[in-house]
Design an enzyme around this catalytic site. Structure first.
Site: not given
Length: 753
Positions: A150, A152, A179, A230, A305, A344, A371
């Site tokens: 995933q 950002h 995200e 999430e 997460q 993350d 994440s």
């Protein structure tokens, strides 16, 4: 009274040097159980227990039903499989820990037992696992067979064209979830639209989230602008949970609301959060996270997460804290939930610690390795810098290749990236214009295409973004309207991809646990792509096509690539053969011995100088000392010592210089053993013009019988850097093919000195 103490003495240089390293920017805390600053086994952690009476939990983890807080109550009523609970609670902790790493014990059995374990009971055996055992267990227990990742995608200006271009870039790199968030809350609808537009340019089936206040995030999901959520936070103590006016029941209602609208939903938690918020109540981070994960299962979330998240640096500050972060992810897997592993948040300023924190998850595999890998630069990451950011993408791709593992990413061709970034920026410009949201010119498109980050955009109109977001919010615009706009603006492929995503929400297949889409819109999940690892030879292994993607990083070079880079006819034309080399008789003569590829196949040294530029400096140095030079190409050896010694034995002075085409050089004398020499430049990448000039000067002084101060390799930390080693292998391979065994030959050289 004691004697007064003076100022602390200044540390010695070695300590001052160590103090200056980036790891010492991190915080390291002594364990403090009162504050919850302990990874495992706080005295306040309860012993596992479960008492059932007429099918009802009346005691859990040392607390009677009358004393249950809101978390206990919800887990006891909705989070335990009471049909297996008595069996599960009776399993010895060490026995269960060994089952986790035993290839003969299938995942299904471990998950079955975990469903009946209380938070304290599941935490106990996981605390026994060593780091490598955690990795083995994660390999076996993760829900989905195929790993993923995933990203950002944010920027500090909320610029739509850059968001779209960066979203397309992230999709091209292989991220299956994107995200975004905002520095300005009211910009959220615009950000959600821009990232969604970019995602459908980059690849089919990429899920998008806009992480903002929960009501607004749900509205964006209901209107079709995002496809998953999430940032629904859980905490391990009642005190912290209700401090934000939340309860387990409100979170369960929110999870149901997302699911009812076809939006995938995970919750977020992470060890250290309660300590960070002053509400750990003396418990260990790992026990509190065990409560969060049990609650996530109870409220019906698809996944979790976790693994530190915003509090990762808190957990990492105490002994075994990083180990507990990985164990949190394993706990999610054992609850049969999707694991979006917490990488993350920047848990350290040390590159080594950041890598060490992520590597076990990458090697073991997770539903999402990160994440939120910051696919943009640190300064543009509005979540705060991730543990890995755009600065680390090439490193990550190389690590995948090093270990032969699938971390969910692939190398994106530079030309392809330019093409998709331009298309994504154009799509965003045209769709925004279609709806009357904002007008962007060609110059703004080109800036977004080329920008490495928002600092490259110059001055932008942030009010235009705010107005666009307000229009989206108040107009009633939906994802279907965007599909129509894409079609009308001439982007049918992107329109189809977005329509397929909206249709998938109606069918609901991707609400299965650990669901993602592949690029053919097939759902990969616990149901359709279950993890089947049972030891060596089983489980996920990349297909040959996927392995080729992993292996083919853009920096990879073959010998043929290097030959093309070294092909310089003008350089080679400077050299011509005069005759077979003979022994000289002039006392002031120094022979410069050249390796077989000089003048034939290698034109440039590792430092970037051409061979002629290096040679010109050597000859100039000899000339300064009044010496004459003769050039001889040695054709029967590529060894620098041998080349230099042969040159010395041909020189009237008995002094020779050896120069390899890649730039290493030395001074030799005819009576020395082959591996002995007078002076040596062994680190070719660091050798510049002045260094070659000095080597020529010193060779001339040796020829005259003097003892000069030896030339030394320049100060550098590049001596053993791997970026040169593969090039050296290729250069040596070229030299080897030209070492024919022919006699040495004297060369003429057309150069300017």
């Amino acid at each position: 009274m004691g004697e007064a103490q003076g100022p602390r003495p200044r540390p010695i240089g070695r300590v001052r040097f160590m103090d200056a390293q980036r790891v010492n920017l991190d915080g390291f805390a002594a364990e403090n159980t009162d504050l919850g600053m302990v990874a495992y086994d706080s005295p306040a952690d309860p012993a596992p227990s479960l008492v059932l009476r007429e099918g009802r939990v009346v005691e859990m983890d040392g607390r009677a039903e009358a004393d249950f807080d809101s978390i206990d109550e919800f887990v006891a009523r909705h989070g335990l499989d009471l049909d297996v609970a008595e069996e599960a609670m009776a399993v010895d902790d060490l026995t269960y820990a060994r089952m986790l790493v035993d290839p003969a014990v299938p995942r299904a059995e471990l998950v079955r037992l975990a469903a009946g374990m209380t938070p304290a009971k599941l935490a106990a055996p996981l605390a026994l696992l060593r780091p490598v055992e955690l990795m083995v267990a994660m390999t076996k227990v993760r829900a989905r067979r195929t790993p993923s990742n995933q990203a950002h995608v944010t920027n500090r200006l909320d610029d739509p064209l850059l968001l779209a271009a960066d979203a397309a870039t992230a999709a091209a790199f292989g991220f299956r979830e994107l995200e975004t968030t905002v520095p300005v809350l009211n910009d959220a609808p615009s950000n959600a639209l821009a990232v969604t537009l970019g995602s459908v340019v980059g690849a089919a089936g990429v899920l998008v989230q806009c992480s903002v206040e929960e009501a607004l995030e749900l509205e964006l999901g209901m209107r079709g602008f995002v496809s998953y959520a999430e940032t629904v936070s859980l905490y391990g103590t009642h005190e912290v949970f209700v401090d934000g006016d939340d309860t387990p029941w409100s979170k369960a209602l929110l999870a149901s609301a997302y699911a009812s609208r076809g939006v995938k939903m995970r919750v977020t938690s992470g060890g250290g959060a309660e300590a960070l918020m002053g509400g750990a109540q003396g418990h260990s981070m790992f026990y509190l996270e065990a409560r969060c994960v049990a609650l996530a299962r109870a409220i019906g979330a698809q996944g979790v997460q976790n693994g530190g998240i915003d509090s990762a640096s808190v957990a990492a500050s105490v002994p075994k804290g990083v180990r507990s972060l990985t164990a949190e992810n394993l706990m999610v897997m054992l609850r049969n939930l999707e694991s979006c592993s917490g990488n993350d948040a920047l848990m350290s300023e040390s590159d080594m610690r950041r890598t060490a924190r992520t590597l076990p998850t990458l090697l073991a595999g997770s539903d999402f390795i990160c994440s939120g890998f910051g696919s943009i630069q640190r300064f543009d990451n509005m979540f705060g810098p991730s543990n890995l950011n755009a600065e680390d993408i090439d490193d990550y791709l190389a690590i995948q290749r090093d270990w032969g593992v699938d971390g969910g990413l692939r190398t994106a061709d530079a030309d392809d990236l330019e093409r998709i970034r331009r298309r994504a920026a154009q799509v965003a410009r045209d769709v925004y214009a279609w709806f009357g949201l904002a007008d962007f010119g060609d110059e703004q498109v080109e800036l977004a295409v080329d920008a490495a980050g928002s600092k490259d955009l110059g001055t932008t109109d942030t009010l235009a973004v705010l107005n666009a977001a307000l229009t989206i919010k108040t107009s009633g615009m939906t994802g279907l309207d965007v599909v129509s706009a894409l079609e009308q603006c001439g982007y049918p492929d992107e329109a189809r991809r977005l329509l397929d995503m909206l249709a998938a929400r109606v069918s609901g297949d991707y609400l299965q646990t650990a669901a993602i889409f592949d690029e053919s819109m097939n759902v990969l999940s616990l149901v359709t792509d279950p993890n089947d690892y049972l030891g060596p030879g089983t489980g996920y292994d990349p297909t040959p096509e996927r392995q080729a993607e992993i292996d083919a990083i853009r920096q990879e070079r073959s010998v043929d690539d290097l030959r093309r880079a070294q092909d310089d006819p003008a350089e080679f034309a400077r050299f011509s053969v005069v005759e077979e080399a003979t022994v000289g008789t002039h006392a002031g003569e120094v022979v410069v011995g050249l390796s077989p590829a000089v003048g034939r196949a290698i034109s440039r040294t590792l430092s970037g100088l051409s061979v002629s530029e290096a040679l010109a400096e050597i000859l100039a140095g000899l000339e300064e000392e009044g010496c004459t030079a003769r050039l001889v190409r040695v054709n029967d050896s590529i060894d620098l010592g041998s080349i230099g010694l042969k040159a010395a034995r041909l020189a009237g002075s008995g002094i020779g210089i050896g120069l390899q085409a890649k730039g290493t050089a030395l001074i030799h004398r005819r009576d020395l053993p082959p591996l002995a020499n007078l002076e040596l430049y062994s680190v070719a990448p660091t050798i510049g013009r002045a260094d070659y000039r000095l080597l020529g000067v010193n060779a001339g002084r040796h020829a005259k019988g003097a003892t000069p101060d030896p030339a030394r390799n320049p100060y550098s930390d590049e001596a053993i850097e791997a970026r040169y080693h593969t090039r050296v292998v290729a250069l040596v391979a070229i030299e080897r093919t030209l070492a024919t065994g022919a006699p040495p030959e004297e060369l003429a050289w057309k150069g300017e000195r």
